[in-house]
Structure formats: C-alpha cells, structure tokens
Scaffold this motif. Sequence first.
Motif, PDB file in Angstrom:
ATOM      1  N   ILE A 235      25.417  29.279 104.405  1.00  0.00           N
ATOM      2  CA  ILE A 235      24.767  29.119 103.096  1.00  0.00           C
ATOM      3  C   ILE A 235      24.441  27.646 102.868  1.00  0.00           C
ATOM      4  O   ILE A 235      23.315  27.290 102.511  1.00  0.00           O
ATOM      5  CB  ILE A 235      25.687  29.626 101.958  1.00  0.00           C
ATOM      6  N   PHE A 236      25.405  26.792 103.134  1.00  0.00           N
ATOM      7  CA  PHE A 236      25.168  25.375 102.865  1.00  0.00           C
ATOM      8  C   PHE A 236      24.214  24.751 103.867  1.00  0.00           C
ATOM      9  O   PHE A 236      23.401  23.901 103.511  1.00  0.00           O
ATOM     10  CB  PHE A 236      26.501  24.619 102.804  1.00  0.00           C
ATOM     11  N   ILE A 237      24.312  25.189 105.124  1.00  0.00           N
ATOM     12  CA  ILE A 237      23.376  24.639 106.113  1.00  0.00           C
ATOM     13  C   ILE A 237      21.948  25.050 105.756  1.00  0.00           C
ATOM     14  O   ILE A 237      21.021  24.240 105.810  1.00  0.00           O
ATOM     15  CB  ILE A 237      23.758  25.110 107.529  1.00  0.00           C
ATOM     16  N   ILE A 238      21.779  26.301 105.340  1.00  0.00           N
ATOM     17  CA  ILE A 238      20.437  26.761 104.982  1.00  0.00           C
ATOM     18  C   ILE A 238      19.934  26.049 103.726  1.00  0.00           C
ATOM     19  O   ILE A 238      18.777  25.627 103.658  1.00  0.00           O
ATOM     20  CB  ILE A 238      20.414  28.294 104.803  1.00  0.00           C
ATOM     21  N   LEU A 239      20.839  25.877 102.765  1.00  0.00           N
ATOM     22  CA  LEU A 239      20.427  25.149 101.558  1.00  0.00           C
ATOM     23  C   LEU A 239      20.031  23.715 101.896  1.00  0.00           C
ATOM     24  O   LEU A 239      19.083  23.164 101.334  1.00  0.00           O
ATOM     25  CB  LEU A 239      21.555  25.144 100.528  1.00  0.00           C
ATOM     26  N   GLY A 240      20.762  23.118 102.837  1.00  0.00           N
ATOM     27  CA  GLY A 240      20.409  21.770 103.288  1.00  0.00           C
ATOM     28  C   GLY A 240      19.023  21.763 103.905  1.00  0.00           C
ATOM     29  O   GLY A 240      18.205  20.869 103.643  1.00  0.00           O
ATOM     30  N   ASN A 241      18.740  22.768 104.710  1.00  0.00           N
ATOM     31  CA  ASN A 241      17.416  22.895 105.321  1.00  0.00           C
ATOM     32  C   ASN A 241      16.320  23.033 104.273  1.00  0.00           C
ATOM     33  O   ASN A 241      15.292  22.370 104.340  1.00  0.00           O
ATOM     34  CB  ASN A 241      17.390  24.124 106.228  1.00  0.00           C
ATOM     35  N   LEU A 242      16.593  23.903 103.318  1.00  0.00           N
ATOM     36  CA  LEU A 242      15.600  24.155 102.274  1.00  0.00           C
ATOM     37  C   LEU A 242      15.302  22.861 101.514  1.00  0.00           C
ATOM     38  O   LEU A 242      14.143  22.476 101.319  1.00  0.00           O
ATOM     39  CB  LEU A 242      16.141  25.224 101.316  1.00  0.00           C
ATOM     40  N   LEU A 243      16.377  22.183 101.136  1.00  0.00           N
ATOM     41  CA  LEU A 243      16.206  20.939 100.390  1.00  0.00           C
ATOM     42  C   LEU A 243      15.428  19.929 101.229  1.00  0.00           C
ATOM     43  O   LEU A 243      14.526  19.251 100.737  1.00  0.00           O
ATOM     44  CB  LEU A 243      17.575  20.380  99.994  1.00  0.00           C
ATOM     45  N   GLY A 244      15.790  19.853 102.525  1.00  0.00           N
ATOM     46  CA  GLY A 244      15.118  18.899 103.406  1.00  0.00           C
ATOM     47  C   GLY A 244      13.624  19.150 103.469  1.00  0.00           C
ATOM     48  O   GLY A 244      12.815  18.235 103.280  1.00  0.00           O
ATOM     49  N   VAL A 245      13.256  20.391 103.719  1.00  0.00           N
ATOM     50  CA  VAL A 245      11.829  20.724 103.863  1.00  0.00           C
ATOM     51  C   VAL A 245      11.075  20.418 102.564  1.00  0.00           C
ATOM     52  O   VAL A 245      10.008  19.802 102.580  1.00  0.00           O
ATOM     53  CB  VAL A 245      11.659  22.208 104.240  1.00  0.00           C
ATOM     54  N   ILE A 246      11.667  20.834 101.451  1.00  0.00           N
ATOM     55  CA  ILE A 246      10.975  20.635 100.181  1.00  0.00           C
ATOM     56  C   ILE A 246      10.899  19.142  99.847  1.00  0.00           C
ATOM     57  O   ILE A 246       9.875  18.656  99.360  1.00  0.00           O
ATOM     58  CB  ILE A 246      11.666  21.425  99.062  1.00  0.00           C
ATOM     59  N   LEU A 247      11.965  18.430 100.164  1.00  0.00           N
ATOM     60  CA  LEU A 247      11.929  16.977  99.956  1.00  0.00           C
ATOM     61  C   LEU A 247      10.797  16.370 100.773  1.00  0.00           C
ATOM     62  O   LEU A 247      10.054  15.506 100.300  1.00  0.00           O
ATOM     63  CB  LEU A 247      13.276  16.359 100.357  1.00  0.00           C
ATOM     64  N   GLY A 248      10.650  16.852 102.014  1.00  0.00           N
ATOM     65  CA  GLY A 248       9.584  16.355 102.875  1.00  0.00           C
ATOM     66  C   GLY A 248       8.213  16.611 102.260  1.00  0.00           C
ATOM     67  O   GLY A 248       7.353  15.739 102.236  1.00  0.00           O
ATOM     68  N   ILE A 249       8.035  17.813 101.747  1.00  0.00           N
ATOM     69  CA  ILE A 249       6.746  18.143 101.133  1.00  0.00           C
ATOM     70  C   ILE A 249       6.523  17.270  99.902  1.00  0.00           C
ATOM     71  O   ILE A 249       5.428  16.744  99.691  1.00  0.00           O
ATOM     72  CB  ILE A 249       6.704  19.642 100.787  1.00  0.00           C
TER      73      ILE A 249
END
Lengths: 350, 310, 375
Positions: A235-249
Amino acid sequence: MNIIRNYIYQGKNLFRDGTFLFWAMVYPIILAFFFNLAFSSMMNVNFDDIQVGIEENNYIFPILEEIEFINIHKITQDQVDEKLFNEEIDAFVDSDLHLTVKKSGIRQTIIKEVVEQIKQTVKLNRPIDGTEFSVNYVAGKNQESNSVIIIFYSLIAMVSTYGVFAGIETASLMQANLSNLGLRINATPLKKQNFLIAGVIVSLLLNLLANTGLLLFINYVLKIHLFTNIAYSLIFIILGNLLGVILGIFIGVSNKKSPNVKTAIAISLTLFLSFLSGMMGPWIKAIIEKYAPFLNRINPISIITNNLYRINLLGNTKSLGEGIAVLLIYSMVLLIGSYVFLRRKSYDSI
Amino acid sequence: MVVKVKNVVKRYEEKIALDHFNMEVNEGEILGLLGPNGCGKTTAINCILSLLKFDKGEIQVFGRKMTPNSYDIKRQIGLVPQEVSVFENLTVKENIDYFCGLYIDDKNTRRQYVEEAIEFVGLKDYVRFYPRKLSGGLKRRLNIACGIVHKPKLIFLDEPTVAVDAQSRNFILEGIKKLNREGSTVIYTTHYLEEAEMLCNRIIIMDNGKDIASGTIEELKAMITTLEKIVVRFVNIEDEVINKMYKIPHVIDIERNGEDFIIKFENGINNLSNLLSFIAEYNLTYIKLYSQLPTLNDVFLELTGKELRD
Amino acid sequence: MTVFKYFLKIALKNKWIIIMYISIFFVMTLLNSTDAMKREEAFEETRLNIGIIDKSNSELSSSLKDYLKEKNNIVATKEDEEYIKEQIFLEIADAVIIIPEDFTERVIEKEEAIIIYKDDRKPHSIQIENQINKFLAFANITYQNGQFALGDVKEALKENTQVHVLSKSGFFENSSIETWFRYYFNFTGYVILAVYIAIIGIVMSDFRDERIDNRRKISSKKLLEFNKEIYLGQLTLAIAVTSVFIIASILLMGRYIGHIYYIKYLINLMVFSLSILCLTFLINNITRNKHVITTLSTVLSLGSSFISGVMVPQELLGEKVLLVAKFFPVYYFVRINDAVINSLSEVAFELFMQVLFAVAFLLLGLMFSKKAQRI
C-alpha cells in the motif's frame, strides 16, 4: 478512442528509452548494493586488534594480556605522547586505571568499558571464574533487525517516488508549449484527461516494475528480508509511486522551465526529503524528531519509511490511517493543481 | 468555406505576430501561405487550431468556432508540423499507427489506412526503423505520414519541405497534389516561391503578420505594374539611343545591370515585336535578348519592397 | 577565449539550477555537521529514555531499577506489546524492559531474565542491554547462601575510569568544534561530487550538443586549445561552488578557526575539488547523455561517500569496504579530515593520492576527447 492502445504505445515509448530504463531500474540497485556494502560491514565490524599501551608493572597488565581482542604494548610514561600521536596505540592505561587517548572513537570506548569493568570487579573483590560476564540475561523482543534495514526502507521510499521522472516526461508530451510532439498531440482529438490517465498508469506500472526489481535484488541477492507484511507494505509503496508520478506531472506542467531544470528539481527534492527521512544516517531523522517532529509527519518519504518500519518490524498495522491520508492528500492536491494548469488549453506562446 | 480567419491579432510580449490577419480557405483547394521566415505563418496555423490564444478576431473552421475542446472538428483535421514531431522510441509503423489510432477507432480501417500512408510516403522499406535512424528527408516523410494517415478533410502542412533533398521534395509535392485530388483541402505554408507556384490554386502573401495580398497566381501577377521584362544586351549602344527607348509603347522603366538592359513594360502584349522594330529602326546589334514574365518574387518585391529569398 | 566566454554564459543561463542545487546540499551539510557536533560527546553515555515494568518486585529487581535510573531517564509505560512498540516507534521511549515474576530465580540460574523492547534505529539503545547484563553478572558473583550482596555491587559499580584526551598545541581543547569541522568538510566532499558532476554536466551537455560539437571539430580551433578553455570554464564554476562552502564555514564558525588546524581542511578541500573536477571532465568526455550524467551524479556521490566514511565513520566500516573505497578519491579526502595532525606533511600520502587521481582522470579525459574527434 482505444485507451488501452494508447497505454501500450506510451508504455513502449517510455520503456524503450534505454537511459530511462537504466535510471528507473539499475540505479536503485546500484545504490542498494553500495548501501549494503557500507552498512553490512558496519554491523559485523570486529575490533580484534585494539592497541593498548600500558606500563609493565601495572597490576591489570596480566588481565589485559588475557583478553583476545587487545594487543598490549609495554611502554613507559614518557613514550605515551609519541606513541599516541603516531597512532601506534589507541589508548594508554595509567596506574590509576585512567585512560589517555588522542581522539575519541569506538576503540577508545571499548577500552574504557573493559578497564572500567576490571576496576569494578577488583573493587567487588569476589572470586570469579571468567564465565560470569558471558551470560546474557536479556531476551530481545524485537524482530531480527538493525539500522541497515531502516536505511533500506528509506531507499525504497525514495525510489518509490521515482515515478516523478516518468511523470515529467508524460507532462512534456502533453503540453503543446513544451514539445513538438505535444503540439501535434494537442491538434488531435485525443482528450487530455485520457492522455493524462494513460500517462499516470503507464508511469506507475513502469516504476512499480522497477521497484519490484529492486525488492527482488534486496531479497534474493543481498539476502535482506525486509517484509513481514507484504500487503500493507505494498500500500505504501504504491502510494509512493502514485505521489511520485503525480508530482512529476505537476512539476512538468506547472512551469515552462527546461527539462534539465525539472529533472534537477525532482532529484534534489527527493534526495533532500530522503536525507531528512534518515537515508544518509538515521540520526538526521532523530534530530528532526526532537526539534521539528511535525516535519517527519509531513515529509512523504519519512511517512513511507516510518510506516514500512512500523508494519514490518513492529507488526503494527492499526495506525496506518494518518500516513495513508497524508499521502493521498498530497496526491490529490497535486493532481488538482496539475489539472488547473492543464485546463488552460490554448497557450500564450509556443 | 472550410476556414475563415477574420481580423486576428496575436501579440507576443515583444512583438505583434499577427496583425489583423485575414484568410479564407475554400473546400477542395490548395491554399499557399507564402511569406519570409518569421512572418507569422506558423502562428496563424497554431491560432486556427486553437493551440494558441489570440488577442482579437474570429476564427471559424468548418463554419464553427474552433475551441480546444472541439474534438469533432479536430477529428477532420490533419497537422504536419514544421518540426519533425514523432515518438523517438516508436518505430515508423508504430508512430503512424499511434497517430492513426487517435482518430480512427475501427481496427481494420486503421490497419488499411496505416498501410496506405506508408505506401503513400514511400517508407515501405523502413517500417521497422526508429526515427533517429532515418535520413532528414525520410524523417520528414514520416512526419507527413503521421499527419495525413487518417485521411483528414483539412490538412495543414507547415513548411514540410524545409531541408529536404530534391528527390524527397518532389515526392512530397506530388503526394500533396494527390491528397488534394482525393478530396482534401490543403493549407500549405512555405517560403519557397517555386513550390507555391507549382502547387497552389490560391496564395496568400504574408509579411509582418499581415495578409498583404491574396488570389490565384494570375490574379496576384495582375496586381503589379510590371507585367513583362525584356533583357537585352547590345554590342554597342549610345546613351542617346537608350533614352529613345522610353518612347517604345508601354515601357515604364529601364534598368542597367552590367551590360544588360532590363526593360520593363506595363502590359504583356506585343512588347517583344515593338522592341524588335525599334532595334531594326536604329540598326542595333544585340547578342542576347529574352523576355521574362513576372514571377511571384516580383509580386512580393513590389508589394513589400523586399526580396522573398533569404 | 570565445569558448571560455560562452561556457560561462551558458552556466549563467542555468544559474537557478546551480543555486538550487547548492542551497539544498548546503542545508544538508549544515544539518549533518551540526547534528554530529551534538551527537559526538566523547565518552559520555547518553541518557536514554526507558520504561520499566517490574512484575517481580524483589530486592534484586528494585536495585536493578535504581542502577538503571542513575544512568537513564524513566518514562511511564504499560504492559501491552502494541502500546510499547508504539511508544518506541514514536520515540517516546528508547527501550522498554519487562522484569518477569520469576526474575530472581532466572538470574540465579543464569537464564534470560529480562524482556527488552528497544529502538533499533538508534545504535545507542544497545547500551541498556550492556548495563543490565553487567549489573546482573555482578549481582550473581556476590550470590552466596541464597543472598545477593547488592550493597557491594552498588559500591563497585560506582568505580569509573576517567579519560584524558591528549591535547597538543591546543587542537583538542574544543573537541566538539573539531567534530563540527570534520563532519562539515566530510559532507562537503559528498556535495562537491554530486554538485560538480550534476551542474557541470548540465552546462556541458548544453554546450556540446552533437551538432555543435561536429561544427567545433571542423573549426580551426585546436583540440587542446578547446579543452584548455573548457577546463578553465569548468574550473571557474568549480571554484565558485567550493568557495560557497569555504566561505560558509568561515562565516559560521570563523571565531573558532584559531583553535583548529583549519588550513588542513582548506588545502584538503581544494585538492579534492581538483580531483573531482578532473573526474567531471572525464565523465563529460565519455557521455553527453543527460540521464546518464544525473544518474552518475547521484550514484557515484552517494555510493562512494557511503563506503568512504562520509556518512558512517571510517572506523565503523569493515576492512573490505575500505579496500573498495581506496579506489575513490573521497576515501583519502575523508582520511585527511579525520586525521589529527600537526603539519600537512603527515598527510602527504593522502594528498598525493588525490592529485594522482586528478592526473589520471585528466589524462583519461583527454584520451576520450581525442578519440571522440572521429565519429
């Protein structure tokens, strides 16, 4: 519009870029390798040749001589300074059982402990057979762990946000004022939200793939077993991924700076947050806990690191809500922010 | 009317890119947008496609107002941007298929269109190549294929032949004519006169963000005063005789270029025979003599006071 | 000097990236060294926060508690595993111990007699185990006829060993200041690596776009001449970066500079900067891919710093790691910062090694640059 098709092509485009693949996959593995090199050796470092200077007539001379990890140097009082400065000895024990050292360090601390214990044993003045001190009266209730593991949680937290680079890439493809391709795509009937969603999903999948590579490497090659509760950790790894991608955008669409600047912002931001979360030494996290505990609760990398620790080492899965909530709020805010920037669909200049 | 642009003004911070620009495109024609580099051709296209905001004016495409959300209008448009705009990490075929898929949902139609586009630009031998492996001319062809693969009703081609070898250029120009024959309306920007003359039914001449003239090539040529130039070189001629040449009917000016004389006429009829009678009358000997009908360059030169060639 | 001039112009264009990099890394350096100064209080056991649950309530357990209280702060806790783990996680307690009902018997039998929960994130937390083991070992030694002589144990444990830190020419009078400088400059080593490679890489890749480079190749500018000017440009940029860190150290801790051997840090940092500049030169001659350069900036800097003793002191690293570290200039840089010396001649070898790296990198860089002349 065939959205799946769109995903596949965007995926191919990102995935075939060799340098991007390297960035996403190999780089965390190299770092994990270095971390492991440094920290595993730190844990099994053995001080088997501590050099102690002592006068021959000192009454603890024979006791020290018996201790395996200590090398005795017979010296006289007037040689002390010279031997210390030439680093031939780590410490000198005088007749009152006090120490003279040149610098403070682990070796010196060990000698101090040893000498102090001898002194106390002598004071106690009871017969001993030497086995007394090897008894362990303490049963640890922690799961097998050490601070290497915490560093690894920090590393995993950092690379889980590395979707940020794919995010920046996606953003530049979406914006007519950022790339030629963006201009072309803007002239097609492809809806922006479709492209955005495709970009998020593809970047997410790619980075998760890279994360999986890292986790497999840590688990099977370095043989460090980090996870006792995979589901909650994910859950946390995926949330980290989600945050990362959106931060990138968000970084990608919020300004017209060059890709260099955007990558630099992403790298220094993730590196700095990782530093604060204890990636370069757990004490940084401790000092923040002491003076600005709030920072650890809002730093996304700290949140992921701490919760991975909590889930896997403390077996605590009850109070994860706050972390999940904060990460989701960040993602939502950045997503809405990105959308606001994207909504202005005609550009002032291209 | 396929495209109608009325009094559009586009200002960048430092300069005016479109200055009350007007343009009308009729169905089925190839319209040339001709002007020197930096005159606002690309800006005009980007405004029409509503990629760029503009400050004033009105733009209609297919009779409707164009907005960034006019997906049904966009569906009928193809754009070939000036820069090669393709995915570096997708092959030739994948690129064409990607862009086709943004317009065409049906799988079979799409497959057929992609094949046709590949055939059309002559990239059959290169379908598995990545764009970076293609030569400049082939890259341009790929760029075009991605823009026309969905058989749009209206195609914008923004200087598609810049930096292209002669062979690829002819290939591209023939292709555009073919597209037009098949029913597409084409808007073609260029700063090459020959291309515009050879390709376009109608031309709009742009300079400094303004449309300074528009019409068929004949109409444009009719706008200017010099309708014929005759270049002649004499073995020997006296100044007195030269002055007398002004008496030849319709002569408006005589320029001297080295030993050549360029005699300009205000109409295009019988000038050569008038000049020949003059030569016979004064017993002159010439070693070269030829007539030039006006070109677009002359039109441009007269309208703007500068040469189009850079 | 056209090349030099335009190199600086492009650098200036990228000034915001450069400023951002420097400021973020500077904050990291500052946090790290200030923290280290507070952390490293020599030979003083840190007082930990511990929780004790005593279910034995025996003489032995209460005197153990007294002993632990002397050396630590006691925090309230309760006997609930989840609660205890949460306390430790939130760093309210560094360790919590539970003394079971059959505690005394277990001690006499020399069995595990105490349950401990401790914070593995802090290396210090091990000391609580040492304290307990020592106390119980001493107690057991005095066990005779069913009785502990706990008074004697208490007296004996009061004995201590004092440590006298030898000071020569007063360098060590203020050891925490020394620590600050050591950590500050060690960390600066990491920063120099990361920042040089990143920002010079960015400027270079802007500067040496392939097409521009081909144009340069056919120009009449000699390769060596070109490299000289490029190198001069990089040097200027490097000096600017390094100066920021030197000047900041003077501004922050200038009043203590008289107490330490500052010139050692200064010379060391300059020599190190030179070798990293040459490394950067080499990297830029091998690749102009921006992704590769940013990756190298992070991997090389973090990786070699970790194994060379920037983040973890060298004495804590194993011999094998240090053997690997010897192939990186950071190792020698850190060794000099860590060394207590009276004159630079004592670290001549380490300085020499850094210069050697510089020369090797430079020669390799020139070699690659020459190779790249032909496509």
